[in-house]
Design a protein around this motif. Structure first.
Motif, short mmCIF file in Angstrom:
data_model
loop_
_atom_site.label_atom_id
_atom_site.label_comp_id
_atom_site.label_asym_id
_atom_site.label_seq_id
_atom_site.Cartn_x
_atom_site.Cartn_y
_atom_site.Cartn_z
N VAL A 79 54.02 41.71 49.52
CA VAL A 79 52.85 42.24 48.64
C VAL A 79 52.14 43.07 49.83
O VAL A 79 51.38 42.28 50.65
CB VAL A 79 52.26 41.27 48.00
CG1 VAL A 79 50.89 41.96 47.19
CG2 VAL A 79 52.99 40.56 46.94
N ASN A 80 52.11 44.51 49.71
CA ASN A 80 51.01 45.11 50.56
C ASN A 80 49.92 45.12 49.98
O ASN A 80 49.45 45.36 48.48
CB ASN A 80 51.60 46.67 50.79
CG ASN A 80 52.63 46.58 51.80
OD1 ASN A 80 52.80 45.82 52.74
ND2 ASN A 80 53.72 47.22 51.36
N VAL A 81 48.78 44.97 50.52
CA VAL A 81 47.31 44.95 49.88
C VAL A 81 46.56 45.94 50.49
O VAL A 81 46.38 46.28 51.80
CB VAL A 81 46.53 43.55 50.14
CG1 VAL A 81 45.23 43.63 49.54
CG2 VAL A 81 47.43 42.63 49.37
N LEU B 147 41.30 39.61 43.91
CA LEU B 147 42.66 40.01 44.78
C LEU B 147 43.56 38.67 44.99
O LEU B 147 44.76 38.89 44.74
CB LEU B 147 42.10 40.37 46.11
CG LEU B 147 42.99 40.83 47.25
CD1 LEU B 147 43.75 42.18 46.34
CD2 LEU B 147 42.61 41.28 48.51
N ALA C 231 43.60 45.01 41.48
CA ALA C 231 42.84 43.94 41.29
C ALA C 231 41.56 43.99 41.08
O ALA C 231 40.58 45.01 41.55
CB ALA C 231 43.12 43.20 42.70
N VAL D 226 49.05 45.71 45.93
CA VAL D 226 47.80 45.43 45.25
C VAL D 226 46.92 46.37 45.85
O VAL D 226 46.74 46.35 46.96
CB VAL D 226 47.25 44.01 45.19
CG1 VAL D 226 46.23 43.83 44.46
CG2 VAL D 226 48.65 43.13 44.67
N ASN E 134 55.80 44.83 46.30
CA ASN E 134 54.96 45.35 45.41
C ASN E 134 53.76 45.63 46.11
O ASN E 134 53.46 45.25 47.28
CB ASN E 134 54.61 44.20 44.33
CG ASN E 134 55.57 44.13 43.39
OD1 ASN E 134 56.04 45.05 42.61
ND2 ASN E 134 56.48 42.85 43.20
N LEU F 46 52.02 37.50 42.00
CA LEU F 46 53.11 38.29 42.40
C LEU F 46 54.12 37.58 43.46
O LEU F 46 55.21 38.02 43.38
CB LEU F 46 52.62 39.70 43.16
CG LEU F 46 52.15 40.57 42.28
CD1 LEU F 46 51.54 41.83 43.09
CD2 LEU F 46 53.31 41.27 41.33
N LEU F 47 53.48 36.55 44.09
CA LEU F 47 54.60 36.02 45.04
C LEU F 47 55.20 34.68 44.09
O LEU F 47 56.14 34.22 44.82
CB LEU F 47 53.48 35.14 46.18
CG LEU F 47 52.91 36.37 47.10
CD1 LEU F 47 52.14 35.54 48.01
CD2 LEU F 47 53.96 37.12 47.86
N THR G 4 45.91 37.70 41.86
CA THR G 4 46.80 38.97 41.60
C THR G 4 47.79 38.81 42.42
O THR G 4 49.27 38.73 42.34
CB THR G 4 46.19 40.20 41.59
OG1 THR G 4 45.25 40.30 40.71
CG2 THR G 4 47.36 41.40 41.35
N THR G 5 47.64 38.68 43.71
CA THR G 5 48.59 38.57 44.92
C THR G 5 49.30 37.35 44.79
O THR G 5 50.60 37.28 44.90
CB THR G 5 47.66 38.43 46.36
OG1 THR G 5 47.02 39.80 46.31
CG2 THR G 5 48.86 38.31 47.38
#
Length: 117
Positions: free
Chosen positions: A30-32, A95, A117, A83, A81, A102-103, A98-99
């Motif tokens: 997950v890239n933020v 944040l 987010a 965020v 994915n 996704l994990l 949401t992260t």
């Protein structure tokens, strides 16, 4: 224009996905990204149309990179994915949940998507 800005994130994503592929383990990346929240350039009350266009460009580039890498690594069981959060967002309240979601296994069918987010 955006290639240099995303080079480190793309490389880190590829290295992590490759490592997951080498160990035959499915994984999640997950890239933020923190982007200044802004409205569309035509919206009344938009503060800075240039900043708005740049924010939209950054988000679109992130979406493209996320989809491309998700397709590239899908056959090895790696989900990718992203965020996008506003710098002013309360990290703990927006944040992190949401992260973390996704994990989780709850989102195991989601890949190549960008979430706000």
């Amino acid at each position: 224009l955006m290639a240099d800005q995303f080079a480190a994130a793309i490389t880190a994503t590829q290295v992590a996905a490759n490592r997951m592929g080498l160990t035959w383990r499915p994984g999640v990346i997950v890239n933020v990204l923190s982007v200044e929240a802004s409205e569309s350039p035509e919206a009344p009350g938009s503060s800075d149309p240039v900043q708005t266009i740049l924010s939209m460009l950054v988000r679109d580039t992130l979406a493209h990179v996320t989809r491309r890498e998700a397709e590239r690594w899908a056959d090895q069981g790696v989900r990718i994915n992203a965020v996008v959060a506003s710098p002013a967002a309360d990290v703990k309240a927006t944040l992190a949940p949401t992260t973390l979601r996704l994990l989780s296994n709850e989102c195991e069918t989601l890949s190549g998507l960008v979430f706000a987010a």
